[in-house]
Design a protein around this motif. Structure first.
Motif, mmCIF file in Angstrom:
data_model
loop_
_atom_site.group_PDB
_atom_site.id
_atom_site.type_symbol
_atom_site.label_atom_id
_atom_site.label_comp_id
_atom_site.label_asym_id
_atom_site.label_seq_id
_atom_site.Cartn_x
_atom_site.Cartn_y
_atom_site.Cartn_z
ATOM 1 N N TYR A 89 0.833 -1.196 0.000
ATOM 2 C CA TYR A 89 0.000 0.000 0.000
ATOM 3 C C TYR A 89 0.873 1.252 0.000
ATOM 4 O O TYR A 89 0.583 2.231 -0.694
ATOM 5 C CB TYR A 89 -0.935 -0.007 1.210
ATOM 6 C CG TYR A 89 -1.805 1.234 1.298
ATOM 7 C CD1 TYR A 89 -2.932 1.362 0.491
ATOM 8 C CD2 TYR A 89 -1.496 2.267 2.162
ATOM 9 C CE1 TYR A 89 -3.728 2.499 0.549
ATOM 10 C CE2 TYR A 89 -2.284 3.404 2.232
ATOM 11 C CZ TYR A 89 -3.393 3.518 1.428
ATOM 12 O OH TYR A 89 -4.169 4.640 1.485
ATOM 13 N N SER A 135 -3.099 0.033 -5.377
ATOM 14 C CA SER A 135 -4.483 0.399 -5.044
ATOM 15 C C SER A 135 -5.107 -0.637 -4.109
ATOM 16 O O SER A 135 -4.694 -1.805 -4.064
ATOM 17 C CB SER A 135 -5.322 0.514 -6.315
ATOM 18 O OG SER A 135 -5.564 -0.766 -6.853
ATOM 19 N N ILE A 136 -6.117 -0.188 -3.404
ATOM 20 C CA ILE A 136 -6.833 -1.073 -2.482
ATOM 21 C C ILE A 136 -7.514 -2.188 -3.259
ATOM 22 O O ILE A 136 -7.508 -3.350 -2.837
ATOM 23 C CB ILE A 136 -7.839 -0.263 -1.639
ATOM 24 C CG1 ILE A 136 -7.064 0.614 -0.652
ATOM 25 C CG2 ILE A 136 -8.810 -1.174 -0.901
ATOM 26 C CD1 ILE A 136 -7.913 1.524 0.194
ATOM 27 N N HIS A 175 -12.428 -5.239 -0.073
ATOM 28 C CA HIS A 175 -11.786 -3.927 0.004
ATOM 29 C C HIS A 175 -11.758 -3.444 1.453
ATOM 30 O O HIS A 175 -10.773 -2.837 1.889
ATOM 31 C CB HIS A 175 -12.543 -2.912 -0.852
ATOM 32 C CG HIS A 175 -12.492 -3.197 -2.314
ATOM 33 N ND1 HIS A 175 -12.978 -2.327 -3.252
ATOM 34 C CD2 HIS A 175 -12.028 -4.245 -3.025
ATOM 35 C CE1 HIS A 175 -12.815 -2.826 -4.457
ATOM 36 N NE2 HIS A 175 -12.241 -3.999 -4.340
ATOM 37 N N ILE A 205 -8.842 -4.793 3.429
ATOM 38 C CA ILE A 205 -7.583 -4.097 3.123
ATOM 39 C C ILE A 205 -7.583 -2.731 3.820
ATOM 40 O O ILE A 205 -6.573 -2.329 4.410
ATOM 41 C CB ILE A 205 -7.408 -3.932 1.598
ATOM 42 C CG1 ILE A 205 -7.322 -5.299 0.917
ATOM 43 C CG2 ILE A 205 -6.183 -3.085 1.287
ATOM 44 C CD1 ILE A 205 -6.116 -6.136 1.301
ATOM 45 N N ARG A 206 -8.699 -2.030 3.771
ATOM 46 C CA ARG A 206 -8.777 -0.723 4.448
ATOM 47 C C ARG A 206 -8.530 -0.859 5.947
ATOM 48 O O ARG A 206 -7.898 -0.007 6.551
ATOM 49 C CB ARG A 206 -10.145 -0.079 4.207
ATOM 50 C CG ARG A 206 -10.282 0.523 2.846
ATOM 51 C CD ARG A 206 -11.546 1.389 2.754
ATOM 52 N NE ARG A 206 -11.835 1.655 1.380
ATOM 53 C CZ ARG A 206 -12.657 0.933 0.621
ATOM 54 N NH1 ARG A 206 -13.309 -0.081 1.146
ATOM 55 N NH2 ARG A 206 -12.850 1.233 -0.633
ATOM 56 N N MET A 221 -3.719 5.568 5.900
ATOM 57 C CA MET A 221 -4.523 6.329 4.946
ATOM 58 C C MET A 221 -4.336 7.830 5.181
ATOM 59 O O MET A 221 -4.111 8.259 6.312
ATOM 60 C CB MET A 221 -5.985 5.927 5.033
ATOM 61 C CG MET A 221 -6.166 4.463 4.644
ATOM 62 S SD MET A 221 -7.867 3.956 4.649
ATOM 63 C CE MET A 221 -8.149 3.963 2.905
#
Length: 184
Positions: free
Chosen positions: A52, A57-58, A69, A72-73, A80
């Motif tokens: 990351y 990208s996510i 997703h 991953i976030r 972030m």
């Protein structure tokens, strides 16, 4: 009879709740963490975080690791952009806006007073709420602005050569109590 059964059921429910909390505390003392396991395994978390940071990208990371997703976030949440801006610079977080009802007599007094631009803007943006024969002004501002406005109301107590009007004094104390509740 029904009351006795209800009391017995309540006692049983309380006992069950207590035993559940005891079990959770015992598991926590052993080092077990409650809740659902993360979708990204611990051995892959470092790799996901590194990728990351390398601008992957996510969506691509989610496809590669076969997770959602959101997983991953969760794994990269502290990396972030919106999360790191405040923490890295050691800047205090901005005060949250607080909405308080200011008595109309206090609002009328403040509107005729000399105010800072920020204080004047807060008063101008307030929403008038009708209350019987009078009104209150619903003001949304940071707690510091509410304290400044309260300080500007000091003359309503009759301490600075202004004649005392009991209704204004009562309204000021009411606003003081509301602002005082923010500090506690």
């Amino acid at each position: 009879m029904v009351q006795t059964l209800a009391a017995a059921g309540e006692l049983q429910r309380d006992l069950q709740r207590e035993l559940t909390y005891d079990g959770l505390r015992a598991a926590e003392a052993k080092g077990n963490k409650g809740g659902r396991r993360p979708a990204v395994p611990a051995d892959k978390t470092d790799a996901v975080r590194t990728e990351y940071l390398e601008r992957r990208s996510i969506a691509a990371l989610a496809r590669e690791h076969d997770v959602s997703h959101g997983a991953i976030r969760t794994a990269v949440a502290d990396l972030m952009p919106d999360h790191t801006a405040i923490e890295q610079e050691d800047v205090p977080a901005p005060e949250q806006l607080v909405t308080l009802d200011m008595p109309g007599k206090v609002a009328d007094f403040l509107r005729t007073s000399e105010l800072e631009p920020a204080e004047r803007a807060v008063l101008d943006q307030g929403v008038t709420v009708r209350r019987g024969q009078g009104y209150t002004l619903r003001v949304s501002a940071a707690p510091a602005i509410h304290r400044q406005l309260l300080a500007r109301c000091q003359p309503l107590d009759g301490t600075q050569g202004v004649p005392v009007v009991p209704a204004q004094r009562k309204a000021r104390r009411e606003y003081e109590n509301r602002v005082g509740a923010l500090i506690e």
